[in-house]
Enzyme design. Structure first.
Site, PDB file in Angstrom:
ATOM      1  N   LYS A   1      70.477  70.173  13.696  1.00  0.00           N
ATOM      2  CA  LYS A   1      70.246  68.733  13.612  1.00  0.00           C
ATOM      3  C   LYS A   1      70.639  68.247  12.218  1.00  0.00           C
ATOM      4  CE  LYS A   1      66.412  65.498  14.477  1.00  0.00           C
ATOM      5  NZ  LYS A   1      64.968  65.462  14.809  1.00  0.00           N
TER       6      LYS A   1
ATOM      7  N   SER B   1      63.810  62.436  18.304  1.00  0.00           N
ATOM      8  CA  SER B   1      64.998  62.197  17.515  1.00  0.00           C
ATOM      9  C   SER B   1      66.036  63.300  17.629  1.00  0.00           C
ATOM     10  CB  SER B   1      64.605  62.008  16.058  1.00  0.00           C
ATOM     11  OG  SER B   1      64.008  63.176  15.542  1.00  0.00           O
TER      12      SER B   1
ATOM     13  N   SER C   1      59.758  65.027  18.972  1.00  0.00           N
ATOM     14  CA  SER C   1      61.197  65.012  18.761  1.00  0.00           C
ATOM     15  C   SER C   1      61.931  66.277  19.145  1.00  0.00           C
ATOM     16  CB  SER C   1      61.524  64.669  17.314  1.00  0.00           C
ATOM     17  OG  SER C   1      61.258  63.317  17.081  1.00  0.00           O
TER      18      SER C   1
END
Length: 519
Positions: free
Chosen positions: A106, A186, A210
């Site tokens: 990420k 996210s 997330s």
């Protein structure tokens, strides 16, 4: 990050448009091998000399090139990946838990030679010269870092009206099962990339939901570890009391393999002081189809509220499957999440300001945004690019907070931990002698709608997120052609137990079809 209930997620990535791809109809599916442990199979082939890291890397790079333009899941690829794969192939002994296997990170996780944006153009010049410790651990285990994934900008904590998976640096991540729908945030890019088989595994981060939400709506296994099991050094932060990184994979065994590499103490992160002592020697050990026999699972009633009839039916079938595999199901209730969320949001806003300021102060001189106040000003100056759909009210609220010595912060933090931990998960598990708690993870992916923002039906993430405890989501099937997940969570350091429970459930349920992607 935050879901629409202001349940919170976590952290970020940047996105360049890379590929064209997906089937528009959510119900167009094709079966994949039942419970195929992609990482485990590939690692064995590499160790036996039947496959090279270079060939495997090229296979996934081709899939990224083919599918990313439509999904916008990968924000940048690492030009050093091919050289790293070649170095691994040249070794006489191909060792390591992740020997030669490709992974994506990420884009809120620092990696040497790549920019870390957290999805924001404000960090477009944040070129890192050093790996985050968790990245060092992955490389030491033999992993090949292929690039970074897109995410919700600033991990969904910029605005109460944010749309999951959108960032000014990377555009809109789309769900491979239905590209008009959300991949959740996210860690949306990590979820979409693995679901689309652009990579066999990715690292996400979570503050509240997330990892587990994008895993659930993309048909993946996602594990949010206990706070302190995995280093947070070198990750763009929201909250030091709730942030953590964790694996997102196709199967439970693959998640356990990645956790073997991730888990461990980091002298720079005091929260990890117990990690080496608390971590399992091997999280893949003991994974068995029979692991549910005699396990007592607390079925959390209120966390199954708010779902439509089809989700409830699938969840009930999953509970019946757990019972058929020998689990004892016990109805239980936890403190009302609505009573926790106000304190949680107070904590997140205070910690977001303090922790982000500390991270930004250590960025390269090329980064002009040195504080949250600078980021807010940058967003205002570049509003047409950075805020075309939603503003920054949460960031402004965070900036208005005082320091971490404020009584309002300290009292909210103490209440939230007490309610979710000692008086919540710990108390219920002790009272009913439980091995884990269970609930639907969240609803199916919702349509992307910028004016309305996210439309989340429900979430099981908050209790474990606020308590800092582990949370595992496993696919339980499809609803209207869209994946849905079931959650297992427990007290601190119980990752090994959750993985065993999740594995036995995974092996008992039907295989989940992969999304159909246009080539």
């Amino acid at each position: 990050m935050t879901l629409r209930r202001l349940t919170v997620y976590s952290i970020l990535s940047l996105g360049c448009a890379l590929l064209p791809v997906v089937a528009s109809a959510a119900n167009k599916m094709t079966p994949v091998p039942d419970h195929s442990d992609e990482l485990a199979v590939q690692a064995q082939a590499i160790r036996r000399g039947q496959l090279t890291a270079t060939a495997l890397l090229e296979r996934y790079q081709a899939r990224i090139a083919a599918h990313n333009p439509a999904l916008q899941a990968v924000i940048v690829t690492d030009p050093q990946a091919k050289e790293a794969a070649a170095r691994f192939d040249a070794l006489k002994k191909r060792r390591g838990a992740l020997a030669g296997l490709p992974l994506l990170l990420k884009d809120n996780i620092d990696a040497q030679g790549m920019v870390t944006t957290a999805g924001s153009l404000a960090l477009a010049d944040n070129l890192r010269q050093k790996d985050a410790p968790l990245v060092t651990r992955l490389r030491d285990a033999g992993a090949i870092i292929v690039g970074k994934t897109n995410l919700s900008e600033w991990a969904n904590l910029r605005s109460s009206k944010s749309t999951s998976g959108w960032s000014s640096a990377g555009g809109q991540v789309r769900n491979p099962y239905a590209p008009e729908r959300s991949a959740c945030g996210s860690s949306s890019g990590s979820g979409a990339a693995v679901a689309a088989r652009m990579i066999p595994a990715a690292i996400g981060t979570e503050t509240d939901g997330s990892i587990v939400c994008p895993a659930a709506v993309n048909g993946l296994v996602g594990l949010k570890p206990t706070i302190g099991l995995v280093s947070r050094t070198g990750i763009v932060p929201i909250s030091h009391s709730q942030d953590t990184a964790g694996p997102m994979t196709l199967t439970v065994r693959d998640a356990a393999m990645v956790l073997n590499a991730l888990a461990g103490s980091d002298p720079q992160d005091p929260a990890t002081a117990q990690a080496d002592r608390r971590r399992a020697h091997d999280y893949t050990a003991g994974l068995s189809r029979r692991a549910l026999r005699g396990k007592r699972l607390g079925v959390v009633g209120k966390l199954s509220d708010g779902y439509d009839a089809e989700i409830r039916t699938l969840y009930q079938h999953s509970l019946e499957l757990l019972r058929a595999q020998g689990a004892v199901l016990v109805p239980v209730e936890l403190p009302n999440p609505d009573d926790i969320e106000k304190d949680e949001m107070t904590v997140l806003l205070y910690e977001f300001k303090a922790d982000l300021n500390a991270y930004l102060a250590g960025t390269p001189d090329s980064v002009q945004t040195r504080s949250m106040a600078d980021v807010i000003a940058f967003n205002q100056q570049h509003a047409s690019q950075v805020m075309p759909y939603f503003g920054q009210d949460l960031m402004e609220q965070a900036q208005a907070t005082g320091g971490l010595q404020d009584a309002a912060y300290q009292q909210a933090a103490a209440r939230a931990r007490q309610k979710t931990g000692k008086d919540g998960i710990d108390a219920i598990m002790k009272k009913y002698r439980l091995n884990a708690l269970v609930a639907p993870t969240t609803g199916v992916a919702w349509p992307i709608d910028y004016p309305a923002g996210d439309a989340v039906a429900g979430s099981a993430s908050t209790p474990a997120a606020v308590a800092g405890y582990p949370h595992l989501t496993v696919p339980m099937g499809l609803v209207r052609g869209l994946p849905a997940g079931i959650s297992f969570f427990a007290g601190a350091w119980q990752e090994a137990a959750l993985l065993k429970i999740g594995y036995a459930f995974e092996q008992a349920r039907p295989a989940l079809p992969a999304p159909v992607l246009n080539h």
